[in-house]
Design a protein around this motif. Structure first.
Motif: not given
Length: 116
Positions: A37-40, A48-54
């Motif tokens: 994911g990406l850490l903002w 944190w937001r997952p990279f591969w997620s709907v």
């Protein structure tokens, strides 16, 4: 090294930075296995937001996370390139968070978690 210093200064001044991050934790509300994911990083908290997620729903990291250690990725973490990433281990009241971030971004993430 200059970029790392300027990123820390920018975050301290209220700007945001985004870092690639594989996240896992040993407590509820966070992935149990490393997820990409990406850490903002932006005050007051990291998200944190997952990279591969709907849904791509963000998870706010606990503000009281304390960095305990930084290590190389384990062989079991096959999806994390050991020549490019390091794992930051942080303790929270809920348990332990592990964040694999690019080696160059370790000082930025550690400084953010330390509140500086």
């Amino acid at each position: 090294m200059e970029r790392a210093h300027s990123d820390r200064a920018a975050v301290a001044a209220g700007e945001a930075r985004t870092v690639s991050c594989f996240l896992r934790a040993d407590f509820d509300g966070y992935p149990r296995r490393s997820r990409q994911g990406l850490l903002w990083l932006q005050r007051p908290a990291a998200t944190w937001r997952p990279f591969w997620s709907v849904r791509r729903r963000g998870l706010q990291l606990p503000n009281d996370a304390t960095v305990m250690d930084v290590r190389e990725p384990d062989p079991a973490e096959w999806n994390v390139k050991s020549d490019l990433f390091r794992v930051i281990i942080a303790r929270t009241p809920g348990g332990v968070l592990e964040m694999a971030v690019p080696t160059v971004d370790v000082p930025l993430v550690k400084a953010f978690l330390a509140g500086s």
